[in-house]
Design an enzyme around this catalytic site. Structure first.
Site, mmCIF file in Angstrom:
data_model
loop_
_atom_site.group_PDB
_atom_site.id
_atom_site.type_symbol
_atom_site.label_atom_id
_atom_site.label_comp_id
_atom_site.label_asym_id
_atom_site.label_seq_id
_atom_site.Cartn_x
_atom_site.Cartn_y
_atom_site.Cartn_z
ATOM 1 N N CYS A 1 -2.362 8.902 1.846
ATOM 2 C CA CYS A 1 -1.550 8.482 0.782
ATOM 3 C C CYS A 1 -3.465 8.806 -0.441
ATOM 4 O O CYS A 1 -2.263 8.917 -1.371
ATOM 5 C CB CYS A 1 -1.480 7.188 1.065
ATOM 6 S SG CYS A 1 -2.629 6.206 2.083
ATOM 7 N N GLU B 1 1.127 -1.514 0.271
ATOM 8 C CA GLU B 1 -0.039 0.363 0.253
ATOM 9 C C GLU B 1 0.928 1.360 0.407
ATOM 10 O O GLU B 1 1.838 1.380 0.498
ATOM 11 C CB GLU B 1 -0.442 0.619 1.421
ATOM 12 C CG GLU B 1 -2.698 -1.058 1.365
ATOM 13 C CD GLU B 1 -2.919 -0.448 0.591
ATOM 14 O OE1 GLU B 1 -3.052 0.157 0.159
ATOM 15 O OE2 GLU B 1 -3.481 -2.001 0.193
#
Length: 541
Positions: free
Chosen positions: A331, A297
């Site tokens: 993110c 991720e």
């Protein structure tokens, strides 16, 4: 992520009269904050002045360095942690592997009951854990509590999953034969988490991995050890109360040496890494080199597209939270705003007004919308990026300054005037800077701009045209893992899989069929007849 309450709070605060930013941080002494009566609530989470940074069945002082966790709102130390090293890691791996032998034989619904209890224990400490995140990470307290709620929610999801883990029976072409597909736990899951979401991302992995029958070894970012220790203490208490080997939930707070050992370790059956794309490339290559399994991720250079028929009220609220929330350190942060030329000026003006009303201050203050950067390194990156934007001909529409404060405060910033393919715009910078780009063409051009960055995590389109919506969602639309319409780029509900494509790593965590990554699949053929026919009609007589 549960951001509805934050969005409501944002909307309410934007309705406050005036456009001056307020800034307030409480002054505190230079002693350890855990020793200050104002922060006595830290001890309710089991935290002390000196905290053991290793759990391998028992809590231990690590053999690594002793570090201080620092409050980014004032740069005062919160508490000390004894960090682990590779020796501590090896012991923790050995113990976690041994505990797995017991845990994997606990029936899945019973494992689900343990996870249900973990979720309940987290509920009881939700506000305290959210406040700890505000103190240690720098995100506002309501968002910290929302992150804990994500862990709670995925526990609920995992409880249901524990009674529905599927297998398949396929029709066999051979008489007297059964063809089945079975799933078993991979074994030991190593989870490396980032500073910005120290609780939720671990929760996505931990809850699902546990009900699937795996043991865990958690290696957090080295600047958020207290949030990690507090959560692990809650989980360990639940394990011990149920007579489960607590080293099923092992923890090593450590530096890059521990992370490298974890990535290289053939005893580690699955590595889940959350962090930057450059580090993720190294982790992925290292794990793949030993034919290990990994979930990556990584970063996201996320875009919001605004068509000329968009609801601009939604645009402003969604973009404001997406770009300025968590000080641009998600993110999923909105970093590029691609606006149709017909509404460009209005959107930019309204966003500048909204940015001017953001209350900056102590993340523990319930009226604060925007706290400090997590570290001084983040402040330096912000300054460097602003300088580069100016040098390239960008215009600072609002913000652009480092605030005079004991803490790591910078202004949320909007930059215009840079081309969509400018190297700075194409590069993800983990800071609260939003690049506004004028769109002169239609949706096809906007999609091309959205897709031209190396990452493919989150994306948003604001429009009322159903044709645009389905093109955006289709094979020639956004190439991201999260494809949103009329909401911002930040956040995802736990029922869907979270993750992205390209340099975001391709991993998926949380809901949907993410559970499959934590298990190994076997195709089983059972002959219950007295004959042994071959498949495909082959005769070997």
């Amino acid at each position: 992520m549960r951001f509805a309450s934050i969005l409501r709070k944002t909307r309410n605060l934007l309705n406050v009269a005036g456009d001056k930013r307020s800034f307030h941080v409480s002054c505190v002494s230079s002693q350890l904050l855990v020793e200050d009566p104002k922060y006595s609530w830290l001890k309710e989470l089991g935290l002390e002045s000196d905290n053991k940074g290793v759990f391998d069945g028992t809590w231990k002082d690590g053999n690594g360095t002793i570090v201080e966790s620092v409050c980014p709102a004032n740069n005062d130390p919160i508490a000390r942690i004894s960090m682990g090293n590779v020796s501590d890691y090896n012991t923790a791996v050995q113990n976690a592997k041994e505990a797995w032998k017991f845990w994997c034989e606990v029936p899945a619904p019973n494992r689900g009951e343990i996870v249900r209890q973990i979720g309940h224990a987290l509920r009881e400490k939700k506000t305290l854990l959210g406040n700890l995140e505000a103190l240690e990470v720098g995100k506002i307290a309501v968002e910290g509590a929302g992150e804990v709620q994500e862990f709670i929610d995925i526990c609920d999801y995992a409880v249901g999953l524990s009674r529905m883990l599927p297998g398949h029976v396929f029709p066999s072409e051979r008489a007297g034969h059964a063809l089945l597909e079975t799933w078993n736990p991979v074994g030991l899951v190593g989870i490396i988490t980032a500073f910005n979401f120290p609780v939720a991302v671990y929760g996505w992995n931990a809850a699902i991995a546990l009900v699937c029958g795996n043991s865990l070894l958690w290696k957090p970012a080295p600047t958020v050890n207290l949030s990690t220790i507090a959560v692990n203490k809650i989980m360990v208490d639940v394990m011990q109360a149920n007579n489960i080997p607590p080293e099923v939930c092992s923890l090593v707070c450590g530096g890059s040496d521990v992370g490298e050992a974890l990535a290289n370790d053939t005893r580690m059956d699955l590595v889940s890494f959350t962090g930057s794309t450059p580090v993720g490339r190294k982790v992925g290559a290292t794990v793949q080199n030993r034919f290990g399994k990994h979930i990556l991720e990584l970063g996201g250079n996320n875009a919001v597209i605004v068509m000329d028929d968009a609801n601009l009220d939604l645009v402003v609220i969604g973009t404001l939270f997406g770009s300025a929330g968590t000080q641009g350190q998600r993110c999923t942060t909105s970093r590029r705003l691609i606006v149709h030329e017909k509404v460009y000026d209005e959107v930019l003006d309204r966003l500048k007004t909204a940015y001017g009303q953001i209350r900056i201050g102590d993340p523990l203050d319930e009226t604060t919308l925007y706290g400090p950067m997590h570290s001084k390194a983040g402040v330096h990156l912000f300054m460097k990026t602003i300088e580069e934007a100016r040098a390239l001909g960008g215009t600072i529409e609002t913000g652009g300054q480092v605030l005079e404060s004991p803490g790591n405060y910078v202004e949320p910033t909007i930059v215009s005037g840079l081309a969509h393919d400018c190297p700075l715009v194409l590069r993800e910078s983990f800071v609260p800077i939003l690049y506004v780009i004028k769109l002169e063409g239609g949706l096809d051009e906007a999609i091309a701009i959205n897709n031209e960055v190396e990452q493919g995590l989150s994306s948003s389109l604001f429009t009322r045209d159903l044709g645009n919506v389905f093109k955006w969602m289709g094979p020639k639309g956004s190439d991201c893992g999260l494809v949103n319409v009329n909401i911002g780029t930040s956040g995802a509900e736990i029922g869907g899989a979270f993750g992205g494509e390209k340099a975001t790593g391709g991993g998926r965590e949380s809901g949907s069929e993410a559970w499959k990554q934590y298990m190994r699949r076997s195709t089983c053929t059972i002959n219950y007849s007295t004959n042994l026919p071959l498949a495909q009609g082959i005769k070997f007589e």
